[in-house]
Design an enzyme around this catalytic site. Structure first.
Site, PDB file in Angstrom:
ATOM      1  N   GLU A 115      -3.562  -5.219  -2.828  1.00  0.00           N
ATOM      2  CA  GLU A 115      -4.136  -6.418  -2.211  1.00  0.00           C
ATOM      3  C   GLU A 115      -5.227  -6.004  -1.230  1.00  0.00           C
ATOM      4  O   GLU A 115      -5.190  -4.925  -0.665  1.00  0.00           O
ATOM      5  CB  GLU A 115      -3.044  -7.235  -1.508  1.00  0.00           C
ATOM      6  CG  GLU A 115      -2.206  -6.460  -0.491  1.00  0.00           C
ATOM      7  CD  GLU A 115      -2.836  -6.347   0.868  1.00  0.00           C
ATOM      8  OE1 GLU A 115      -3.734  -7.149   1.155  1.00  0.00           O
ATOM      9  OE2 GLU A 115      -2.451  -5.447   1.638  1.00  0.00           O
TER      10      GLU A 115
ATOM     11  N   CYS B  57      -3.212  -2.235   8.867  1.00  0.00           N
ATOM     12  CA  CYS B  57      -3.687  -1.471   7.702  1.00  0.00           C
ATOM     13  C   CYS B  57      -4.536  -0.249   8.026  1.00  0.00           C
ATOM     14  O   CYS B  57      -4.183   0.868   7.660  1.00  0.00           O
ATOM     15  CB  CYS B  57      -4.475  -2.391   6.781  1.00  0.00           C
ATOM     16  SG  CYS B  57      -3.431  -3.561   5.917  1.00  0.00           S
TER      17      CYS B  57
ATOM     18  N   GLY C 228      -7.969  -1.734  14.641  1.00  0.00           N
ATOM     19  CA  GLY C 228      -6.509  -1.732  14.770  1.00  0.00           C
ATOM     20  C   GLY C 228      -5.928  -2.502  13.610  1.00  0.00           C
ATOM     21  O   GLY C 228      -6.543  -2.597  12.553  1.00  0.00           O
TER      22      GLY C 228
ATOM     23  N   THR D 234       0.860  -1.187   0.000  1.00  0.00           N
ATOM     24  CA  THR D 234       0.000   0.000   0.000  1.00  0.00           C
ATOM     25  C   THR D 234       0.893   1.232   0.000  1.00  0.00           C
ATOM     26  O   THR D 234       1.633   1.461   0.950  1.00  0.00           O
ATOM     27  CB  THR D 234      -0.910   0.004   1.245  1.00  0.00           C
ATOM     28  OG1 THR D 234      -1.614  -1.229   1.254  1.00  0.00           O
ATOM     29  CG2 THR D 234      -1.891   1.152   1.201  1.00  0.00           C
TER      30      THR D 234
ATOM     31  N   LYS E 276      -7.673  -8.526  16.342  1.00  0.00           N
ATOM     32  CA  LYS E 276      -8.957  -9.174  16.059  1.00  0.00           C
ATOM     33  C   LYS E 276      -8.708 -10.673  16.210  1.00  0.00           C
ATOM     34  O   LYS E 276      -7.557 -11.090  16.406  1.00  0.00           O
ATOM     35  CB  LYS E 276      -9.462  -8.831  14.656  1.00  0.00           C
ATOM     36  CG  LYS E 276      -8.552  -9.347  13.555  1.00  0.00           C
ATOM     37  CD  LYS E 276      -9.166  -9.151  12.185  1.00  0.00           C
ATOM     38  CE  LYS E 276      -8.322  -9.839  11.131  1.00  0.00           C
ATOM     39  NZ  LYS E 276      -8.856  -9.723   9.795  1.00  0.00           N
TER      40      LYS E 276
ATOM     41  N   LEU F 113     -20.200  -3.302  10.735  1.00  0.00           N
ATOM     42  CA  LEU F 113     -21.049  -2.517  11.632  1.00  0.00           C
ATOM     43  C   LEU F 113     -21.068  -3.153  13.016  1.00  0.00           C
ATOM     44  O   LEU F 113     -22.069  -3.064  13.721  1.00  0.00           O
ATOM     45  CB  LEU F 113     -22.465  -2.413  11.053  1.00  0.00           C
ATOM     46  CG  LEU F 113     -22.610  -1.517   9.819  1.00  0.00           C
ATOM     47  CD1 LEU F 113     -24.054  -1.490   9.343  1.00  0.00           C
ATOM     48  CD2 LEU F 113     -22.142  -0.086  10.112  1.00  0.00           C
TER      49      LEU F 113
ATOM     50  N   GLU G 231      -6.224 -10.384   7.378  1.00  0.00           N
ATOM     51  CA  GLU G 231      -5.475 -11.327   8.199  1.00  0.00           C
ATOM     52  C   GLU G 231      -6.453 -12.353   8.766  1.00  0.00           C
ATOM     53  O   GLU G 231      -7.568 -12.017   9.150  1.00  0.00           O
ATOM     54  CB  GLU G 231      -4.749 -10.599   9.333  1.00  0.00           C
ATOM     55  CG  GLU G 231      -3.652  -9.717   8.790  1.00  0.00           C
ATOM     56  CD  GLU G 231      -2.807  -9.087   9.871  1.00  0.00           C
ATOM     57  OE1 GLU G 231      -2.756  -9.619  10.992  1.00  0.00           O
ATOM     58  OE2 GLU G 231      -2.192  -8.055   9.565  1.00  0.00           O
TER      59      GLU G 231
END
Ligand code: UDX
Length: 429
Positions: free
Chosen positions: A151, A260, A257, A121, A320, A250, A155
């Protein structure tokens, strides 16, 4: 088709392994010799579903090679992917040092026409920048094209995402390169959009910033729901049925976090600023995200009746579930704030304990969830791992000092917990 992937980080490794799985011949290059040696043995350094199996399968078939020798890897390839990291610098700009270095190395190794693909990115304009660097550093003249092919891998589901993309974006001014890219991805069933390089680069930032905006939006609504006595989960559901809104992204929680969203939002803000646009909306998204972490700490403080000397059992550290990644993890930020406010925090994450050890030197690390909540005044759930949903909460209750649960992911059932005798606090409900 012969591909060379430069950089075996998260994106590079997934891209290389999955391209090999599609039947292409792939050589992945990394300058970290120890990493290359481990990968040659089929040892994958990150926790990512299915990745190790795909790597091993293609190592065995000979379709996937790892090397430290960039020169020969580039020379043997028709497609050269740049997948090196672009960390945030002090101002929040994407740091292009590694991309620039790799561009010079590719230039030195060129031996005929190649498509050079940027997957990292990068700020708008980097495709042109890489083109310029290669042009200037080439030893003998060779034809080449630089393409932007962002891309969109998540993850935890990156291997699945590679094979089932929502879209493939190819940013190129060269019809020849665009056609070769189309051939490379033949076999993937997805809309393929060929665009100019700047638009392709912008699509990545605009998509991630938009998703981050959805998360901050619902977190702001969650805060309001608490004030007015509504339940944000019902509100999300009711909103999601509108196709224009959709159900995804949502879920209220402790904020976004990862490697990205925060970085890309900051970079896009800087791109806007440099171009004379004050992107207040996106600034607000980041402010809400930071405040959300503070709100979680305040919520825990209220539930505990103060933090000084309070014993907290924190479940989850990854940003996550289904990843061991703790980069910009709200869970880690929240534990840090709890420690600063004088709480004693014992943490446990199924995969991320080691990665968070240095940053959370003041916390105690437990080997499992039950050990983490032993004698705790409050259980704080910070990452939505499935194993936390299926704990024996009767056993948790008897291990804790007081039966208080703060569920920052809304993933536990308050009815069941209250029946057991817990006090339950979620987010926006
Ligand atoms: C993201 C993008 O989804 C992917 O397309 C891009 O290429 C890389 O960045 P990733 O960072 O793996 O992927 O995480 P993602 O699953 O998108 O979640 C980002 C963050 O938002 C996490 O912290 C997650 O907990 C949070 N989130 C997501 C919410 O809080 N609520 C939601 O409803 C969705």
């Amino acid at each position: 088709m012969d591909c060379c992937i430069i950089g075996t980080g998260y994106v590079g490794l997934v891209t290389g392994a999955c391209l090999a799985d599609m039947g292409h011949s792939v050589t992945c290059v990394d300058r970290d010799a120890a990493k290359v040696a481990a990968l040659v043995r089929g040892e994958v350094p990150i926790y990512e579903a299915e990745l190790e199996a795909v790597v091993r399968r293609n190592l065995d078939s000979g379709g996937l090679l790892f090397t430290g020798d960039i020169r020969s890897a580039v020379a043997g390839a028709e497609f050269v992917f740049i997948t090196v990291d672009t960390p945030s610098d002090a101002e929040g700009n994407a740091d292009l040092t590694h991309v620039d270095e790799v561009a010079r190395e590719i230039a030195a190794a060129l031996d005929g026409y190649k498509v050079i693909i940027n997957k990292s990115t990068v700020p708008v304009g980097t495709t042109k920048r890489v083109e310029r660097i290669i042009e200037e550093s080439m030893r003998a003249h060779h034809e080449f094209d630089v393409v932007s092919n962002p891309e969109f891998l998540r993850e935890g589901t990156a291997v699945f995402d590679f094979s089932n993309p929502a879209r493939i974006i190819i940013g190129s001014d060269s019809q020849k390169a665009a056609m070769r890219m189309t051939a490379l991805y033949r076999g993937l069933d997805a809309p393929l959009l060929i665009t100019d390089p700047a638009s392709a680069e912008m699509i990545k930032y605009a998509s991630n910033a938009f998703l981050a905006t959805k998360v901050s939006y619902i977190n702001a609504i969650a805060d309001l729901c608490e004030a007015v006595g509504a339940d944000v989960r019902e509100v999300s559901l009711g909103m999601g049925y509108d196709d224009r809104i959709g159900f995804e992204f949502l879920k209220a929680g402790p904020g976004f976090g990862g490697s990205c969203f925060p970085k890309d939002c900051r970079a896009l803000l800087n791109i806007a600023r440099e171009n004379g646009y004050d992107f207040n909306l996106l600034q607000g998204v980041l402010v809400v995200n930071r405040e959300q972490q503070e709100r979680m700490v305040a919520k825990i403080e209220r539930a505990a009746g103060g933090l000084q000397g309070t014993r907290i059992g924190a479940l989850g550290l990854a940003f996550k579930a289904n990843t061991d990644d703790v980069r910009e993890s709200p869970a880690v930020a929240i534990v840090k704030m709890l420690l600063e406010k004088g709480a004693a925090v014992t943490v446990y994450d199924p995969e991320a304990n080691d990665n968070a050890a240095e940053e959370l030197a003041g916390a105690e690390f437990a080997p499992d969830a039950y050990a983490a909540v032993k004698d705790a005044d409050v259980l704080v759930l910070l990452t939505e791992w499935d194993e936390f949903k299926w704990l024996d909460y009767g056993r948790v209750l008897s291990a804790m000092k007081s039966p208080v649960v703060v569920d920052t992911r809304n993933c536990l059932d308050p009815v069941v917990l209250r029946k057991l005798g817990f006090t339950y606090e979620g987010v926006g409900r």
